[in-house]
Design a protein around this motif. Structure first.
Motif, PDB file in Angstrom:
ATOM      1  N   ILE A 218       0.824  -1.216   0.000  1.00 48.02           N
ATOM      2  CA  ILE A 218       0.000   0.000   0.000  1.00 48.02           C
ATOM      3  C   ILE A 218       0.850   1.254   0.000  1.00 48.02           C
ATOM      4  CG2 ILE A 218      -1.672   1.333   1.344  1.00 48.02           C
ATOM      5  CD1 ILE A 218      -2.946  -1.244   2.236  1.00 48.02           C
ATOM      6  N   GLN A 219       1.841   1.318   0.880  1.00 49.64           N
ATOM      7  CA  GLN A 219       2.645   2.534   1.005  1.00 49.64           C
ATOM      8  C   GLN A 219       3.415   2.835  -0.276  1.00 49.64           C
ATOM      9  OE1 GLN A 219       5.250   2.538   4.363  1.00 49.64           O
ATOM     10  NE2 GLN A 219       6.080   4.569   3.954  1.00 49.64           N
ATOM     11  N   GLU A 220       4.019   1.820  -0.857  1.00 49.97           N
ATOM     12  CA  GLU A 220       4.781   2.020  -2.090  1.00 49.97           C
ATOM     13  C   GLU A 220       3.871   2.467  -3.225  1.00 49.97           C
ATOM     14  OE1 GLU A 220       7.826   2.040  -4.944  1.00 49.97           O
ATOM     15  OE2 GLU A 220       7.899   2.034  -2.746  1.00 49.97           O
ATOM     16  N   MET A 221       2.705   1.834  -3.346  1.00 46.24           N
ATOM     17  CA  MET A 221       1.787   2.203  -4.423  1.00 46.24           C
ATOM     18  C   MET A 221       1.224   3.608  -4.214  1.00 46.24           C
ATOM     19  SD  MET A 221       0.643   1.238  -7.277  1.00 46.24           S
ATOM     20  CE  MET A 221      -0.620   1.709  -8.454  1.00 46.24           C
ATOM     21  N   LEU A 222       0.997   3.967  -2.964  1.00 48.82           N
ATOM     22  CA  LEU A 222       0.500   5.318  -2.669  1.00 48.82           C
ATOM     23  C   LEU A 222       1.513   6.368  -3.116  1.00 48.82           C
ATOM     24  CD1 LEU A 222      -1.542   7.244  -1.382  1.00 48.82           C
ATOM     25  CD2 LEU A 222      -0.426   6.836   0.816  1.00 48.82           C
ATOM     26  N   LEU A 223       2.786   6.120  -2.825  1.00 45.18           N
ATOM     27  CA  LEU A 223       3.829   7.050  -3.253  1.00 45.18           C
ATOM     28  C   LEU A 223       3.928   7.101  -4.775  1.00 45.18           C
ATOM     29  CD1 LEU A 223       6.654   6.254  -0.661  1.00 45.18           C
ATOM     30  CD2 LEU A 223       5.066   8.192  -0.669  1.00 45.18           C
ATOM     31  N   ARG A 224       3.725   5.969  -5.410  1.00 39.57           N
ATOM     32  CA  ARG A 224       3.743   5.936  -6.879  1.00 39.57           C
ATOM     33  C   ARG A 224       2.597   6.783  -7.447  1.00 39.57           C
ATOM     34  NH1 ARG A 224       5.986   1.430  -9.894  1.00 39.57           N
ATOM     35  NH2 ARG A 224       7.620   0.398  -8.686  1.00 39.57           N
ATOM     36  N   VAL A 225       1.416   6.674  -6.855  1.00 40.33           N
ATOM     37  CA  VAL A 225       0.266   7.462  -7.323  1.00 40.33           C
ATOM     38  C   VAL A 225       0.539   8.953  -7.132  1.00 40.33           C
ATOM     39  CG1 VAL A 225      -2.178   7.958  -6.969  1.00 40.33           C
ATOM     40  CG2 VAL A 225      -1.372   5.587  -6.926  1.00 40.33           C
ATOM     41  N   CYS A 226       1.139   9.308  -5.989  1.00 43.06           N
ATOM     42  CA  CYS A 226       1.463  10.715  -5.742  1.00 43.06           C
ATOM     43  C   CYS A 226       2.461  11.233  -6.778  1.00 43.06           C
ATOM     44  CB  CYS A 226       2.024  10.883  -4.329  1.00 43.06           C
ATOM     45  SG  CYS A 226       0.824  10.611  -3.010  1.00 43.06           S
ATOM     46  N   CYS A 227       3.465  10.430  -7.091  1.00 45.28           N
ATOM     47  CA  CYS A 227       4.430  10.825  -8.127  1.00 45.28           C
ATOM     48  C   CYS A 227       3.752  10.943  -9.488  1.00 45.28           C
ATOM     49  CB  CYS A 227       5.572   9.811  -8.203  1.00 45.28           C
ATOM     50  SG  CYS A 227       6.660   9.811  -6.765  1.00 45.28           S
ATOM     51  N   ALA A 228       2.838  10.027  -9.778  1.00 47.37           N
ATOM     52  CA  ALA A 228       2.110  10.076 -11.049  1.00 47.37           C
ATOM     53  C   ALA A 228       1.254  11.334 -11.134  1.00 47.37           C
ATOM     54  CB  ALA A 228       1.245   8.825 -11.195  1.00 47.37           C
ATOM     55  N   MET A 229       0.688  11.756 -10.018  1.00 45.02           N
ATOM     56  CA  MET A 229      -0.116  12.984 -10.001  1.00 45.02           C
ATOM     57  C   MET A 229       0.738  14.190 -10.367  1.00 45.02           C
ATOM     58  SD  MET A 229      -2.401  12.226  -6.579  1.00 45.02           S
ATOM     59  CE  MET A 229      -3.158  13.855  -6.519  1.00 45.02           C
ATOM     60  N   LEU A 230       1.986  14.193  -9.923  1.00 47.90           N
ATOM     61  CA  LEU A 230       2.893  15.288 -10.281  1.00 47.90           C
ATOM     62  C   LEU A 230       3.273  15.221 -11.758  1.00 47.90           C
ATOM     63  CD1 LEU A 230       5.268  15.270  -7.184  1.00 47.90           C
ATOM     64  CD2 LEU A 230       3.426  16.881  -7.657  1.00 47.90           C
ATOM     65  N   LEU A 231       3.550  14.021 -12.235  1.00 46.04           N
ATOM     66  CA  LEU A 231       3.957  13.857 -13.636  1.00 46.04           C
ATOM     67  C   LEU A 231       2.841  14.257 -14.596  1.00 46.04           C
ATOM     68  CD1 LEU A 231       5.879  10.459 -13.433  1.00 46.04           C
ATOM     69  CD2 LEU A 231       6.858  12.733 -13.766  1.00 46.04           C
ATOM     70  N   CYS A 232       1.600  13.997 -14.213  1.00 45.12           N
ATOM     71  CA  CYS A 232       0.466  14.278 -15.105  1.00 45.12           C
ATOM     72  C   CYS A 232       0.192  15.775 -15.247  1.00 45.12           C
ATOM     73  CB  CYS A 232      -0.783  13.558 -14.612  1.00 45.12           C
ATOM     74  SG  CYS A 232      -0.729  11.765 -14.853  1.00 45.12           S
ATOM     75  N   VAL A 233       0.701  16.584 -14.335  1.00 42.33           N
ATOM     76  CA  VAL A 233       0.533  18.043 -14.453  1.00 42.33           C
ATOM     77  C   VAL A 233       1.907  18.715 -14.558  1.00 42.33           C
ATOM     78  CG1 VAL A 233      -1.703  18.139 -13.295  1.00 42.33           C
ATOM     79  CG2 VAL A 233       0.384  18.230 -11.922  1.00 42.33           C
ATOM     80  N   LYS A 234       2.879  17.982 -15.048  1.00 40.69           N
ATOM     81  CA  LYS A 234       4.251  18.472 -15.105  1.00 40.69           C
ATOM     82  C   LYS A 234       4.369  19.774 -15.893  1.00 40.69           C
ATOM     83  CE  LYS A 234       8.830  17.141 -16.850  1.00 40.69           C
ATOM     84  NZ  LYS A 234       9.608  16.071 -17.512  1.00 40.69           N
ATOM     85  N   SER A 235       3.747  19.835 -17.065  1.00 41.15           N
ATOM     86  CA  SER A 235       3.886  21.025 -17.907  1.00 41.15           C
ATOM     87  C   SER A 235       3.319  22.257 -17.220  1.00 41.15           C
ATOM     88  CB  SER A 235       3.184  20.808 -19.250  1.00 41.15           C
ATOM     89  OG  SER A 235       1.801  20.514 -19.059  1.00 41.15           O
ATOM     90  N   ARG A 236       2.204  22.092 -16.518  1.00 41.79           N
ATOM     91  CA  ARG A 236       1.607  23.225 -15.805  1.00 41.79           C
ATOM     92  C   ARG A 236       2.477  23.652 -14.631  1.00 41.79           C
ATOM     93  NH1 ARG A 236      -4.712  22.042 -14.871  1.00 41.79           N
ATOM     94  NH2 ARG A 236      -4.515  24.119 -13.920  1.00 41.79           N
ATOM     95  N   LEU A 237       3.108  22.710 -13.977  1.00 44.07           N
ATOM     96  CA  LEU A 237       3.979  23.038 -12.850  1.00 44.07           C
ATOM     97  C   LEU A 237       5.219  23.790 -13.323  1.00 44.07           C
ATOM     98  CD1 LEU A 237       3.809  19.702 -10.806  1.00 44.07           C
ATOM     99  CD2 LEU A 237       2.748  21.879 -10.209  1.00 44.07           C
TER     100      LEU A 237
END
Length: 403
Positions: A349-368
């Protein structure tokens, strides 16, 4: 024409003719219509009109035509104006679009020029000043870097930036420790440091009697002497209260400065420290009301720097993501789908949660990358709608760093 026959005429005309016939019969028939040889024109009921009525109708029709002519002309004029205005609006719209394209190109060219100048090993400050004198494009960390260079906070040589930043931050931390702590806190820290050094230098651990330290008159909290550290502390407390009042009125329309959130309080506390330090380091000037307004643009630009070395920490947005398992970021159906992956992930759970959080950043990378600190924080604290399946696939495909 018909003679000697009775004609079937409209009611009104028939009654008139019948009246004439009765009158002729009474007088011996000498005045009958047929004998006089008069011809009667058969008329349709709707077409029966007297000469006067006909003339009146003709005049009325003529007047109507005369009245309609100006109306038609006016309508044609209005249509022509509308057509002209429509063409003008289209022309203006095309012109604005053309201007917008030109402006976008100019902004991109200026951004490229600035990025090129600040990427040089030795930066030409005069040339950089000329370029930015007409404005600095928004987004990224251009303004923060340029301002630091022009104001002398960073040296023109890029090789010295890291060293200079490190030394300046150490100096600032030392000033905060010496000038913003209460005298009792400062004395306690000095005592702890003294005892630690004494313990490290001791040859044995034999316990001895407690040593009583004398408190000088200047170190006493009730001392009224100008040289007393406590007197100076209380004197600056009044200034600190004035600073706090002014900071509450600094750009209240911006959440970056205002509000009771931890975000707003953190920035006000940082600005308070800067203004207090300035007041203590410049006793002839001290703090003057309005200095908070001067500090606000500088603090905003430097604290919203997106450079990796100067960035804000992920706890501003990631703390809520992780501690609440993303339940505040998405709707219930999306949360259920995410949790399906969390609890069934072979990574845990913990590893996958961190992966989802990283994916959330990657999906809005251009806007960031194109946004400043305030815009990025707002984006991450109010995450936009996204295809959950795509998000989870990005998280699944992330390769862990095994270095």
């Amino acid at each position: 024409m018909l003679k000697g026959k009775k004609l079937k005429l409209p009611d009104r005309l028939g009654s008139l003719v019948a009246g004439f016939e009765d009158k002729d019969e009474d007088s011996g028939g000498s005045g009958s219509v047929s004998e006089l040889g008069e011809e009667l024109e058969i008329l349709q009921p709707t077409g029966f009109r007297s000469d006067r009525e006909s003339e009146t109708d003709d005049d009325h029709d003529h007047n109507e035509v005369q009245e309609e002519e100006p109306m038609v002309k006016r309508k044609m004029k209005v249509d022509a104006e509308l057509e002209h205005n429509g063409r003008q609006l289209r022309h203006e719209k095309d012109g604005l679009s053309h201007i917008s394209v030109i402006k976008t190109i100019e902004v991109d060219e200026k951004r490229s020029d600035i990025e090129y100048e600040i990427s040089q090993k030795e930066i030409n400050l005069e040339k950089l000043q000329r370029i930015v004198s007409t404005g600095i494009p928004e987004g990224g960390n251009l303004r923060a870097t340029v301002w630091k260079l022009i104001l002398g906070y960073l040296p023109p040589s890029r090789d010295l930036w890291e060293k200079e930043l490190s030394e300046n931050r150490k100096k600032y931390a030392k000033l905060k420790e010496e000038l913003l702590l209460t005298p009792s806190e400062l004395a306690r820290m000095k005592e702890e440091a003294f005892q630690s050094n004494k313990h490290n230098n001791a040859h044995n651990d034999t316990a001895g009697p407690l040593i009583r330290h004398e408190i000088s008159h200047e170190d006493h909290p009730l001392s009224l002497g100008k040289a007393s550290v406590w007197h100076q502390y209380f004197e600056h407390t009044e200034i600190a209260e004035q600073i706090d009042r002014d900071l509450q009125r600094t750009h209240p329309e911006m959440k970056f400065f205002s509000g009771e959130s931890s975000f707003g309080r953190k920035h006000r506390e940082s600005m308070r420290n800067v203004l207090l330090l300035f007041s203590k380091l410049n006793p002839a000037i001290r703090y003057v009301q309005g200095m908070n307004e001067v500090l606000a643009p500088l603090y905003y630009v430097f604290s919203t720097d997106t450079d990796e070395k100067n960035a804000v920490k992920p706890q501003y947005y990631g703390f809520r993501w992780i501690t609440l398992l993303l339940t505040q970021e998405f709707n219930l159906q999306s949360i259920l789908r995410i949790w399906d992956s969390l609890i069934s992930s072979p990574f845990g759970i913990q590893e996958m949660l961190l992966r989802v959080c990283c994916a959330m950043l990657l999906c809005v990378k251009s806007r960031l990358l194109s946004g400043d600190f305030a815009a990025n924080l707002k984006l991450l604290q109010h995450y936009p709608e996204i295809n959950i399946e795509h998000l989870l696939q990005v998280a699944q495909d992330l390769t862990p760093d095994t270095s």
